[in-house]
Scaffold this motif. Structure first.
Motif, PDB file in Angstrom:
ATOM      1  N   ILE A   8       0.837  -1.493   0.003  1.00 54.14           N
ATOM      2  CA  ILE A   8       0.151  -0.126   0.158  1.00 54.14           C
ATOM      3  C   ILE A   8       1.222   1.237   0.039  1.00 54.14           C
ATOM      4  O   ILE A   8       0.376   2.205  -0.283  1.00 54.14           O
TER       5      ILE A   8
ATOM      6  N   GLU B  20       1.406   2.073  -3.347  1.00 53.20           N
ATOM      7  CA  GLU B  20       0.249   2.325  -4.036  1.00 53.20           C
ATOM      8  C   GLU B  20       0.002   3.945  -3.767  1.00 53.20           C
ATOM      9  O   GLU B  20      -0.551   4.839  -4.950  1.00 53.20           O
ATOM     10  N   VAL B  21       0.066   4.869  -2.534  1.00 51.75           N
ATOM     11  CA  VAL B  21      -0.126   5.788  -1.540  1.00 51.75           C
ATOM     12  C   VAL B  21       1.144   6.435  -2.762  1.00 51.75           C
ATOM     13  O   VAL B  21       0.406   7.374  -2.675  1.00 51.75           O
TER      14      VAL B  21
ATOM     15  N   THR C 225       2.245  15.000   3.555  1.00 49.07           N
ATOM     16  CA  THR C 225       2.400  13.340   3.807  1.00 49.07           C
ATOM     17  C   THR C 225       3.497  13.073   4.494  1.00 49.07           C
ATOM     18  O   THR C 225       4.506  13.587   5.216  1.00 49.07           O
TER      19      THR C 225
ATOM     20  N   HIS D  44      -5.723   1.257  -5.166  1.00 52.88           N
ATOM     21  CA  HIS D  44      -5.657   2.278  -6.028  1.00 52.88           C
ATOM     22  C   HIS D  44      -6.495   3.549  -6.205  1.00 52.88           C
ATOM     23  O   HIS D  44      -6.021   4.581  -5.764  1.00 52.88           O
TER      24      HIS D  44
ATOM     25  N   ILE E 271      -7.333   4.988  -2.802  1.00 54.62           N
ATOM     26  CA  ILE E 271      -7.034   6.071  -2.129  1.00 54.62           C
ATOM     27  C   ILE E 271      -7.177   7.659  -3.204  1.00 54.62           C
ATOM     28  O   ILE E 271      -6.736   8.481  -3.053  1.00 54.62           O
ATOM     29  N   ASN E 272      -7.035   6.927  -4.326  1.00 56.77           N
ATOM     30  CA  ASN E 272      -7.441   8.307  -5.499  1.00 56.77           C
ATOM     31  C   ASN E 272      -8.692   8.774  -4.946  1.00 56.77           C
ATOM     32  O   ASN E 272      -8.819  10.306  -4.606  1.00 56.77           O
TER      33      ASN E 272
ATOM     34  N   LEU F  32      -1.856  13.779   4.191  1.00 59.16           N
ATOM     35  CA  LEU F  32      -1.901  12.340   4.338  1.00 59.16           C
ATOM     36  C   LEU F  32      -0.837  11.356   5.024  1.00 59.16           C
ATOM     37  O   LEU F  32       0.369  11.931   5.060  1.00 59.16           O
TER      38      LEU F  32
ATOM     39  N   LEU G 224       0.638   7.891   6.077  1.00 57.38           N
ATOM     40  CA  LEU G 224       0.103   6.075   6.437  1.00 57.38           C
ATOM     41  C   LEU G 224       1.842   5.200   7.144  1.00 57.38           C
ATOM     42  O   LEU G 224       2.027   5.813   7.091  1.00 57.38           O
TER      43      LEU G 224
ATOM     44  N   LEU H  67      -4.521   4.142   7.332  1.00 53.86           N
ATOM     45  CA  LEU H  67      -4.255   5.444   6.221  1.00 53.86           C
ATOM     46  C   LEU H  67      -5.088   6.269   6.664  1.00 53.86           C
ATOM     47  O   LEU H  67      -6.407   6.588   6.760  1.00 53.86           O
TER      48      LEU H  67
ATOM     49  N   VAL I 254      -7.048  10.672   5.555  1.00 54.54           N
ATOM     50  CA  VAL I 254      -6.553  11.984   4.682  1.00 54.54           C
ATOM     51  C   VAL I 254      -7.479  13.056   5.237  1.00 54.54           C
ATOM     52  O   VAL I 254      -8.542  12.983   5.571  1.00 54.54           O
TER      53      VAL I 254
END
Length: 391
Positions: A250, A253-254, A274, A290, A293-294, A312, A314, A323, A325
């Motif tokens: 992950i 992907e982040v 971040t 993905h 997160i998007n 963000l 993680l 996670l 946001v």
């Protein structure tokens, strides 16, 4: 309902057992006082409330024993009982003499007995022991019977509830399936006329040049096409019951999603902060994680206040990945955050187009998280709104 049934059966059994003990000890008290005498009718009247009759002395199986202060046996009378012979007397009464209680219940050789101790004027103790096996066996039978009846009633109730619940839920299931089918069919049917409208508008622009009307038409066609695409994706997500979860990095992907959103945030004059721990692995679907997160990043950037901050993070917490946001949202007080994951819900109830969105993204995020067997929630602490995903 099951709890009420259990409580009723428990109370009924307790009351039945209590009444049986009262009857046993009333009879025992009568025997203890009058085992050596005959009662006339006038004396029997005193015991009319205890179901004592002239036959009670002869129907009851009992033994009387006299012991001294050291529990030494002085004499006994076992004429009214056959289950205990003379060789067992001392062993039998030992169950009573070792007890400090004045009356009680004990079991000997598979039979149930009640005893009562009475101190006599001479200083000795008279012990009356009565066979109450028959009295209490009926209570035990009733307890077992009520247990079986209760268990059977519970099973029947569960069966009936499951049958009626299934019938009650079936229309809802059919409606949900019909809605999903409608969304899929309508989405496919709308694609063709939208494509025709878009093509015709482009032809008009080629022939007459662009103007505010053609640009508005194309903008709304694109908006409708995006909505249709999201509806189709959401419908497919809810139908995926056989998804296979694999190990997904992950963290990678982040970072991929952040790369695409940094420029978007900077263009809109918003700050992006971040903190991503590398190498975090979760059980999920790579494309789905993905997309999740998007969706959260798109929502945060879109609804972040002017010149606000999007954050963000993680990190690993135990065996789970956490996670978060968040974004600045000064007008977040008073919002009904319990509805944020409902389909088509938007905090802006007017649904104007100033901020592009359809209220589908967070519903998709919720479906994805549930598909990954995780949890998602939203919280607000002025001036920031925070979405937290635990996988």
């Amino acid at each position: 309902m099951l709890l009420v049934l259990g409580m009723v059966l428990f109370l009924v059994n307790m009351i039945t057992y209590r009444n049986a003990l009262i009857e046993v000890f009333n009879t025992l008290e009568f025997i203890s006082k009058h085992s050596d005498s005959y009662l006339d009718e006038s004396e029997l009247i005193k015991f009319k409330d205890f179901e004592i009759t002239p036959e009670t002395q002869y129907e009851t199986r009992y033994i009387t024993v006299t012991v001294n202060d050291d529990n030494g046996l002085i004499n006994y009378n076992n004429e009214h009982i056959a289950a205990i012979d003379e060789s067992e007397i001392e062993e039998f009464i030992s169950f009573v003499t070792v007890s400090r209680r004045q009356r009680g219940i004990f079991v000997y050789d598979g039979l149930t007995y009640a005893f009562m101790k009475v101190r006599q004027k001479q200083g000795n103790v008279k012990i009356t022991i009565m066979d109450c096996t028959r009295n209490l066996s009926m209570v035990h039978f009733f307890v077992k019977f009520s247990f079986y009846i209760g268990a059977l009633s519970i099973l029947l109730l569960i069966l009936l509830l499951s049958i009626f619940a299934r019938k009650a839920v079936q229309p809802m299931v059919r409606n949900i399936e019909a809605q999903k089918q409608f969304i899929t069919n309508a989405s496919h049917e709308l694609k063709t006329p939208l494509a025709v409208i878009s093509a015709n508008t482009e032809v008009i622009e080629m022939m007459s040049g662009k103007n505010e009307w053609t640009e508005s038409t194309i903008k709304q066609v694109n908006r409708m096409s995006e909505l249709i695409s999201q509806l189709v994706v959401l419908s497919k997500l809810e139908e995926r019951e056989d998804i296979v979860l694999t190990e997904v990095n992950i963290s990678d992907e982040v970072n991929k999603v952040l790369t695409s959103f940094r420029s978007v945030a900077e263009t809109q004059g918003k700050k992006l902060e971040t903190s991503v721990t590398d190498g975090i692995i979760v059980k999920a679907d790579e494309k789905g994680i993905h997309e999740l997160i998007n969706i959260l990043m798109d929502n945060a950037v879109k609804y972040c206040d002017e010149e606000g901050t999007v954050k963000l993070t993680l990190n690993q917490k135990g065996k789970s990945a956490v996670l978060t946001v968040s974004n600045d949202y000064a007008d977040g007080e008073g919002e009904d955050y319990s509805k944020f994951f409902d389909r088509f819900y938007r905090a802006d109830e007017s649904h104007n187009s100033e901020k592009k969105g359809y209220g589908i993204g967070l519903s998709m995020a919720d479906s994805l998280v549930r598909m990954f067997k995780g949890k998602i929630n939203v919280s607000y602490k002025k001036p920031q709104i925070t979405f937290t995903v635990i996988l």
